[in-house]
Design an enzyme around this catalytic site. Structure first.
Site, PDB file in Angstrom:
ATOM      1  N   GLN A  78       0.819  -1.204   0.000  1.00 13.86           N
ATOM      2  CA  GLN A  78       0.000   0.000   0.000  1.00 13.86           C
ATOM      3  C   GLN A  78       0.853   1.254   0.000  1.00 13.86           C
ATOM      4  O   GLN A  78       2.079   1.200   0.163  1.00 13.86           O
ATOM      5  CB  GLN A  78      -0.922  -0.021   1.220  1.00 13.86           C
ATOM      6  CG  GLN A  78      -0.185  -0.168   2.546  1.00 13.86           C
ATOM      7  CD  GLN A  78      -1.106  -0.500   3.710  1.00 13.86           C
ATOM      8  OE1 GLN A  78      -1.204   0.258   4.663  1.00 13.86           O
ATOM      9  NE2 GLN A  78      -1.775  -1.651   3.633  1.00 13.86           N
ATOM     10  N   ARG A 106      -4.513   0.627  -1.701  1.00 10.70           N
ATOM     11  CA  ARG A 106      -3.948  -0.702  -1.909  1.00 10.70           C
ATOM     12  C   ARG A 106      -3.417  -0.824  -3.338  1.00 10.70           C
ATOM     13  O   ARG A 106      -4.143  -0.597  -4.306  1.00 10.70           O
ATOM     14  CB  ARG A 106      -4.999  -1.785  -1.683  1.00 10.70           C
ATOM     15  CG  ARG A 106      -5.412  -1.971  -0.240  1.00 10.70           C
ATOM     16  CD  ARG A 106      -6.188  -3.288  -0.067  1.00 10.70           C
ATOM     17  NE  ARG A 106      -6.972  -3.228   1.155  1.00 10.70           N
ATOM     18  CZ  ARG A 106      -8.276  -2.974   1.195  1.00 10.70           C
ATOM     19  NH1 ARG A 106      -8.948  -2.783   0.080  1.00 10.70           N
ATOM     20  NH2 ARG A 106      -8.913  -2.912   2.348  1.00 10.70           N
TER      21      ARG A 106
END
Length: 318
Positions: free
Chosen positions: A94, A190
């Site tokens: 992420q 993400r």
């Protein structure tokens, strides 16, 4: 005058969590508990005061109604969030936005953070940074799934510390537990989630590729501060990160054996006890403190003493 506020943690179930946070003495709910929000004023999980005049009040409400506790800050929201994360499995790869991007796209603060590694299984590593030199190269490697080529892996051990500015591609991986000090933000993009399927939904979790491309620092930059160590008797006080490396917070690591006197340098100080037990004394008031507790020394606290055998992480906001 309330000089110290103890907080009741908020626990978050995560696909990658477990039950290891129980080692801090918490009565964990069932399920995969990945995060302990220890000191938080964020709307997604604000912590409650457990003691004194303000027992039952949330940190977020006190920030609005009792600014004298914080030195009369002009900021709209409490700026920091302290967590403990237990990665029973790996987190997604992420990246977090800076303040400007987060304000425009998420109505949130940006997210610069840092990790103190509480524990790490043998052979553990972090994903920390990437190897792409241009945005086109970065995007192509992501689209082609060249994760081993793209991602930078760093071996990690108990006691390590990492400063993670916004724009850094990163992930905690299986077997790592950290105390995280961060801006008070819950905005995460993400980039890759190992193609996992969430058993509750039967679907893969959402990715945020365009936002990730927009906010990732390319080429990667990793700026770490050389720790500064102060010895007081048998105790060790270490500055892990501070200005100018971090413009949002200072973070300190205390290993106390005996007694250490402290004086206020910032309006308020956040403290998490990672191990051991002892006492916190302010004026003529003494509190028992132990592993798993989290508290704030308010603006009314000018001088205090911590005594015993214990390990702590402390932080202050700039």
């Amino acid at each position: 005058m309330d000089e110290v506020l103890f907080f009741k943690p908020v626990f978050k179930e995560k696909i990658w969590g477990g039950q290891k946070l129980a080692r801090f003495g918490y009565d964990l709910p069932a399920g995969k508990i990945g995060e302990c929000w220890a000191i938080s004023g964020h709307s997604h999980g604000t912590t409650e005061v457990e003691n004194g005049t303000y027992a039952g009040h949330t940190l977020a409400s006190l920030w609005k109604s009792n600014q004298e506790l914080f030195g009369n800050s002009q900021l709209e929201k409490f700026p920091l969030l302290v967590k403990i994360l237990d990665a029973e499995d790996s987190l997604s790869v992420q990246v977090h936005p800076d303040d400007a991007y987060a304000k425009e796209h998420a109505n949130d603060l940006g997210k610069t953070e840092c990790w103190y590694v509480i524990d790490a299984d043998p052979g553990s590593y972090l994903i920390f940074g990437h190897h792409a030199q241009t945005r086109d190269e970065f995007e192509q490697m992501v689209k082609d799934g060249e994760w081993d080529k793209l991602l930078n892996k760093v071996p990690v051990s108990k006691g390590d510390f990492f400063f993670v500015p916004s724009g850094t591609v990163h992930a905690l991986t299986k077997g790592v537990m950290v105390l995280e000090t961060q801006q008070s933000s819950d905005t995460t993009y993400r980039l890759y989630d190992f193609d996992r399927v969430d058993q509750k939904t039967g679907k893969k979790r959402e990715l945020h590729l365009e936002d990730s491309f927009n906010v990732t620092t390319i080429p990667a930059k990793t700026v770490q501060q050389e720790p500064s160590v102060l010895k007081i008797g048998d105790s060790t006080l270490t500055t892990l990160v501070s200005d100018p490396i971090s413009k949002y917070f200072n973070v300190y690591h205390y290993v106390i054996h005996g007694k250490v006197d402290f004086s206020k340098e910032y309006p308020y100080t956040l403290v998490s006890v990672l191990d051991g037990e002892g006492t916190l004394t302010l004026d003529e008031e003494t509190y028992q403190i132990r592993k798993g507790q989290h508290f704030m020394l308010t603006a009314a606290a000018n001088d205090w003493t911590i005594a015993g055998d214990l390990e702590c992480i402390a932080s202050v906001a700039h």
